[in-house]
Design an enzyme around this catalytic site. Structure first.
Site, PDB file in Angstrom:
ATOM      1  N   HIS A 187      -6.848  -6.716  -1.096  1.00 27.85           N
ATOM      2  CA  HIS A 187      -5.839  -5.704  -0.816  1.00 27.85           C
ATOM      3  C   HIS A 187      -4.878  -6.117   0.295  1.00 27.85           C
ATOM      4  O   HIS A 187      -3.733  -5.687   0.324  1.00 27.85           O
ATOM      5  CB  HIS A 187      -6.538  -4.391  -0.424  1.00 27.85           C
ATOM      6  CG  HIS A 187      -5.602  -3.236  -0.304  1.00 27.85           C
ATOM      7  ND1 HIS A 187      -4.971  -2.680  -1.392  1.00 27.85           N
ATOM      8  CD2 HIS A 187      -5.171  -2.534   0.788  1.00 27.85           C
ATOM      9  CE1 HIS A 187      -4.205  -1.676  -0.980  1.00 27.85           C
ATOM     10  NE2 HIS A 187      -4.310  -1.570   0.321  1.00 27.85           N
TER      11      HIS A 187
ATOM     12  N   TYR B  40      -1.942  11.583   2.183  1.00 29.05           N
ATOM     13  CA  TYR B  40      -2.818  11.864   1.042  1.00 29.05           C
ATOM     14  C   TYR B  40      -2.818  13.353   0.711  1.00 29.05           C
ATOM     15  O   TYR B  40      -2.809  13.739  -0.463  1.00 29.05           O
ATOM     16  CB  TYR B  40      -4.238  11.390   1.358  1.00 29.05           C
ATOM     17  CG  TYR B  40      -4.351   9.895   1.485  1.00 29.05           C
ATOM     18  CD1 TYR B  40      -4.612   9.098   0.376  1.00 29.05           C
ATOM     19  CD2 TYR B  40      -4.190   9.281   2.723  1.00 29.05           C
ATOM     20  CE1 TYR B  40      -4.709   7.719   0.487  1.00 29.05           C
ATOM     21  CE2 TYR B  40      -4.283   7.891   2.845  1.00 29.05           C
ATOM     22  CZ  TYR B  40      -4.538   7.120   1.728  1.00 29.05           C
ATOM     23  OH  TYR B  40      -4.622   5.759   1.841  1.00 29.05           O
TER      24      TYR B  40
ATOM     25  N   ASP C 232       0.839  -1.185   0.000  1.00 31.82           N
ATOM     26  CA  ASP C 232       0.000   0.000   0.000  1.00 31.82           C
ATOM     27  C   ASP C 232       0.886   1.251   0.000  1.00 31.82           C
ATOM     28  O   ASP C 232       1.702   1.412  -0.901  1.00 31.82           O
ATOM     29  CB  ASP C 232      -0.966  -0.063   1.186  1.00 31.82           C
ATOM     30  CG  ASP C 232      -1.997   1.031   1.207  1.00 31.82           C
ATOM     31  OD1 ASP C 232      -2.993   0.928   0.475  1.00 31.82           O
ATOM     32  OD2 ASP C 232      -1.809   1.993   1.980  1.00 31.82           O
TER      33      ASP C 232
END
Length: 297
Positions: free
Chosen positions: A274, A219, A112
């Protein structure tokens, strides 16, 4: 480390703190210090414990395994400025860790966000990298193009845009004991992936002062990145492991990332999403070990 944190350590694991690149990073280690250094980089919203199924096996295979809490996570330093989480800064953390362990070259395995950092480190510092393994994490210069070309990927990635808003994401994610984060992890994983109490341990890490804002700042810092502003090609041997049923990233993202590699290989892990390092831990560990054992360079 707190007494609760010590309970997460298996026999043969040890923990400490490394001061690198202006922050203090909590690290867990296993294996002999004279063995080749292997860095395991976790993603959002995990912490070092996300690699619990891989640490011992990788150390037993002859690697000095170093598993940091990335900056902002768990007990590592959590600067609150958005610029502290630019990708060049995060890659510099990896470089500084390699220096701290006296390693001319390191192997890097990332999942990730840890994979995104691995891509950036590989492109910026190829001379310090032996091999790279990325698990369900896009090359940072591919993602925008893939979102624009594939509307369904845009829908899957909508949360990343929401996370860039000020303050609101913290309120929403913290509500009801991090209920939405817990639910998202549970919903996107195979049944039984998270053992009883596992999500409580993650929530304890998210609850540390400043951690949630720091995690979201990864982010928010993406807004300052411009395609082509940093090296993009990855020249070192690279293995991409991708969960067949990833809820957040479609397969074309993996294939586009592979195109950035001079020496890359993509392996799709069946019956995994994931969280493939948790869903198919033995298979993922085997793929990592086989790749790291290659003798063709």
């Amino acid at each position: 480390m707190s007494a609760t944190e010590h309970l997460l350590l298996d026999p043969g694991w040890r923990d400490g703190v490394r001061s690198v690149n202006g922050v203090d990073l909590h690290v867990v280690e296993a294996g002999d210090e004279g063995d080749p250094v292997l860095l395991l980089l976790h993603g959002f919203p995990e912490f070092w414990w996300g690699w619990r199924h891989q640490i011992t096996a990788l150390a037993d295979a002859g690697h000095h395994v170093v598993v940091p809490d990335l900056r902002g996570y768990n007990t590592s330093s959590a600067p609150q400025q958005v610029d502290a989480y630019r990708l060049d800064v995060l890659a510099a953390d990896v470089l500084a860790l390699a220096d701290a362990y006296g390693a001319d070259r390191v192997d890097v395995v990332g999942h990730d966000w840890g994979a995104v950092i691995g891509w950036e480190f590989a492109a910026r510092h190829p001379e310090r990298l032996h091999r790279l393994v990325v698990l369900d994490g896009p090359h940072p210069d591919t993602m925008l193009r893939q979102v624009l070309a594939h509307p369904t990927q845009g829908l899957r990635s909508a949360y990343a845009g929401l996370f860039q808003l000020p303050r609101l994401p913290e309120v929403a994610l913290r509500a009801f004991g991090f209920a939405s984060l817990r639910a998202a992890m549970q919903r996107s994983a195979r049944p039984g992936t998270f053992e009883p109490g596992a999500l409580d341990r993650y929530a304890a890490a998210w609850s540390r002062p400043g951690s949630l804002t720091a995690m979201l700042n990864y982010y928010r810092a993406l807004r300052s990145r411009r395609p082509g502003s940093s090296p993009s090609r990855v020249t070192r041997p690279t293995l991409i492991l991708w969960g067949e049923h990833d809820d957040f990233l479609e397969g074309h993202v993996a294939r586009a990332s592979l195109e950035r590699c001079d020496d890359g290989r993509l392996v799709v892990i069946e019956d995994a999403g994931h969280w493939l390092h948790l869903e198919q831990p033995d298979l993922v560990t085997t793929e990592i070990l086989l790749f790291l054992a290659r003798t063709d360079d």
